[in-house]
Design an enzyme around this catalytic site. Structure first.
Site, PDB file in Angstrom:
ATOM      1  N   HIS A 142      -4.515   9.430   9.065  1.00  0.00           N
ATOM      2  CA  HIS A 142      -5.036   8.413   8.694  1.00  0.00           C
ATOM      3  C   HIS A 142      -5.123   8.193   6.585  1.00  0.00           C
ATOM      4  O   HIS A 142      -4.698   8.351   6.087  1.00  0.00           O
ATOM      5  CB  HIS A 142      -6.231   7.713   9.270  1.00  0.00           C
ATOM      6  CG  HIS A 142      -7.249   6.512   9.386  1.00  0.00           C
ATOM      7  ND1 HIS A 142      -6.647   5.715   9.283  1.00  0.00           N
ATOM      8  CD2 HIS A 142      -8.283   6.475   9.290  1.00  0.00           C
ATOM      9  CE1 HIS A 142      -7.705   4.711   8.261  1.00  0.00           C
ATOM     10  NE2 HIS A 142      -8.860   4.513   9.129  1.00  0.00           N
ATOM     11  N   HIS A 183       3.662   3.079  10.444  1.00  0.00           N
ATOM     12  CA  HIS A 183       2.391   2.867  10.651  1.00  0.00           C
ATOM     13  C   HIS A 183       2.660   2.688  11.952  1.00  0.00           C
ATOM     14  O   HIS A 183       3.796   2.065  12.591  1.00  0.00           O
ATOM     15  CB  HIS A 183       2.223   1.514   9.387  1.00  0.00           C
ATOM     16  CG  HIS A 183       1.205   1.541   9.475  1.00  0.00           C
ATOM     17  ND1 HIS A 183       0.649   0.333  10.314  1.00  0.00           N
ATOM     18  CD2 HIS A 183      -0.042   1.262   8.698  1.00  0.00           C
ATOM     19  CE1 HIS A 183      -0.900  -0.001  10.338  1.00  0.00           C
ATOM     20  NE2 HIS A 183      -1.546   1.275   8.904  1.00  0.00           N
ATOM     21  N   ASP A 197      -0.234   4.505   1.692  1.00  0.00           N
ATOM     22  CA  ASP A 197      -0.575   5.764   0.800  1.00  0.00           C
ATOM     23  C   ASP A 197       0.645   6.785   0.655  1.00  0.00           C
ATOM     24  O   ASP A 197       0.457   7.288  -0.290  1.00  0.00           O
ATOM     25  CB  ASP A 197      -0.992   7.426   2.319  1.00  0.00           C
ATOM     26  CG  ASP A 197      -2.307   6.750   2.599  1.00  0.00           C
ATOM     27  OD1 ASP A 197      -3.326   6.045   1.815  1.00  0.00           O
ATOM     28  OD2 ASP A 197      -2.180   6.314   4.142  1.00  0.00           O
TER      29      ASP A 197
END
Ligand code: CMC
Length: 422
Positions: A263, A302, A358
């Site tokens: 995460h 994802h 990210d």
């Protein structure tokens, strides 16, 4: 065609028709017919755990909207504090409302020095800032016992202001503790992002200079990270908040969930991965190793986005804006090659694995001077507004305590055997 499904219990022949509303069927109708038969869905992949009016996410089409406003427009025209207001209260503020909100947040940035000292001092000097942040947020519940009065909307708003205002102060203090630097008090003349940068990096009085483009870039990153509907940490906040725990304990639980490398910890893991790859020549062997199951390509994939992550597109552009001021991050070329190689490879294409938020954020953070171990903290600061907006919405809806069922897979009943006979 009727917007419904029909469920038949073949054991009894009983049938019910359940309407499909907004793409979901009501679990209560299911359990009325099929008492004691549970959906087995450990990762909540097919479970809608909430009805929410905050964030709309369409993973197939790469759409992300806060309260109906496209993320692209908010990133270009808004500010993080305005977005935090929008998430919590549901509408963009009028000028006077924004001024009052900004004033409230700005004047609550201080953290009592006793509290900060007592909380951080027992930790080892190299404590991870995310651990410090999580425990200090939890510790705030002891400082504001009135926060337990979660049924009072005014009390809830007060705690939301305190948390959004103080979390950058705690985050910067956690960082300075971990590098043995004295704390910097908030400067209420600075905007939210610049004040945070000053608390992080200011070395000597009097001032902190930062090119506006860099604090703007950080503010855009804050907007992009502010909410993401029912993600892992928001779910943790909702589960803890559903027990009517106070908001500090609730947000601390969310921080803990964010910490993991799947995460919010992924941005830190991406940088470590790029460092480990080290040169463009090593990209293909690294990708081959991932395909053989030796680790994951961090910053890729994802649960919901199966086409592209709109935040990644905005971040990639922001990275170039930042590099104009800071010079190019030397890891950028490795990242670009990695993206190119992966996106041309059937392993990633067939599994719909694309760069996520990210993948590029860490490169910007590093260019801004942030050390790798603070990256997840940089995610926690803006996500606080998202966690709190979901917590507040859930309480306004009067939800029940979160309490899933399980499929028991252990031994059948058996008699205790005394230790002498085992
Ligand atoms: N690298 C290589 N293979 C992957 C990756 C990856 N990053 N992600 C998923 N896969 C493979 C996985 O091995 C599986 O393959 P197979 O079907 O052959 O077993 C398939 O893709 C499906 O993966 P999954 O684990 O079932 O997918 P998930 O939806 O449970 O996991 C995820 C989503 C984000 C945890 C995962 O993609 C991942 O671990 N990515 C790397 C960590 C990361 O970048 N996380 C940040 C997410 S975005 C920020 C946030 O919201 O926190």
């Amino acid at each position: 065609m009727p917007e419904s499904i029909t469920i038949t219990d073949n054991r009894t022949g009983e049938t019910i028709e359940v309407p499909i509303v907004d793409g979901a069927i009501d679990g209560a109708a299911w359990s009325k017919l099929l008492k004691g038969v549970w959906f087995y869905d450990p990762s909540f992949s097919t479970t809608a755990a909430a009805e929410s009016a905050i964030t709309e996410l369409d993973g197939e089409n790469g759409i992300l909207r806060y309260r109906g406003y496209p993320i692209e427009q908010l990133a270009e025209h808004s500010t993080y504090l305005e977005v935090a207001y929008l998430l919590i209260f549901g509408e963009l503020p009028l000028p006077a409302e924004l001024a009052a909100w900004t004033h409230e947040i700005t004047t609550h940035t201080y953290v009592h020095d006793n509290f900060r000292r007592k909380l951080f001092d027992p930790y080892h000097y190299d404590a991870h800032p995310m651990g410090l942040l999580t425990s200090s947020v939890a510790g705030m519940s002891t400082f504001y016992p009135d926060a337990k009065n979660i049924d009072d909307a005014g009390v809830r708003t007060e705690q939301m202001v305190r948390l959004i205002a103080k979390i950058p102060t705690l985050a910067a203090a956690a960082y300075r503790f971990s590098v043995g630097m004295p704390y910097v008090f908030p400067d209420n003349d600075l905007d939210y992002a610049t004040n945070f940068l000053a608390m992080m990096f200011k070395v000597a009085e009097p001032g902190f200079e930062c090119p506006p483009a860099l604090s703007k870039a950080l503010d855009v990153l804050f907007i992009l990270h502010a909410d993401h509907e029912q993600n892992c940490s928001t779910t943790a906040a909702r589960v803890v908040g559903s027990s009517h725990a106070d908001p500090y304990s609730t947000v601390a639980a969310a921080c803990a969930a964010l910490y993991g490398p799947r995460h919010g910890g992924a941005n830190e893991a991406v940088l470590r991965m790029l460092d480990e790859i080290g040169s463009i020549d090593n990209v293909e062997p690294f990708v081959d190793a991932v395909k053989e199951g030796k680790g994951r390509l961090m910053g890729f994939g994802h649960r919901v986005y199966k086409n592209f992550d709109p935040r990644a597109t905005i971040i990639k552009k922001a990275a170039y804006d930042v590099f104009e001021h800071t010079g190019k991050n030397p890891l950028l070329d490795i990242a670009l090659t990695l993206e190119e190689v992966a996106l041309a490879d059937d392993y990633f294409v067939s599994r719909k694995l694309y760069p996520n938020v990210d993948f590029y954020s860490g490169l910007i953070y590093e260019a801004l001077g942030f050390p790798t171990n603070i990256f997840t903290v940089l995610f926690a600061i803006p996500r606080t507004a998202g966690w709190l907006s979901h917590w507040n919405e859930m309480l306004e809806q009067g939800s029940r305590i979160a309490r899933p069922r399980q499929v028991y897979a252990g031994p059948a009943v058996r008699d205790y055997v005394p230790i002498s006979q085992r």
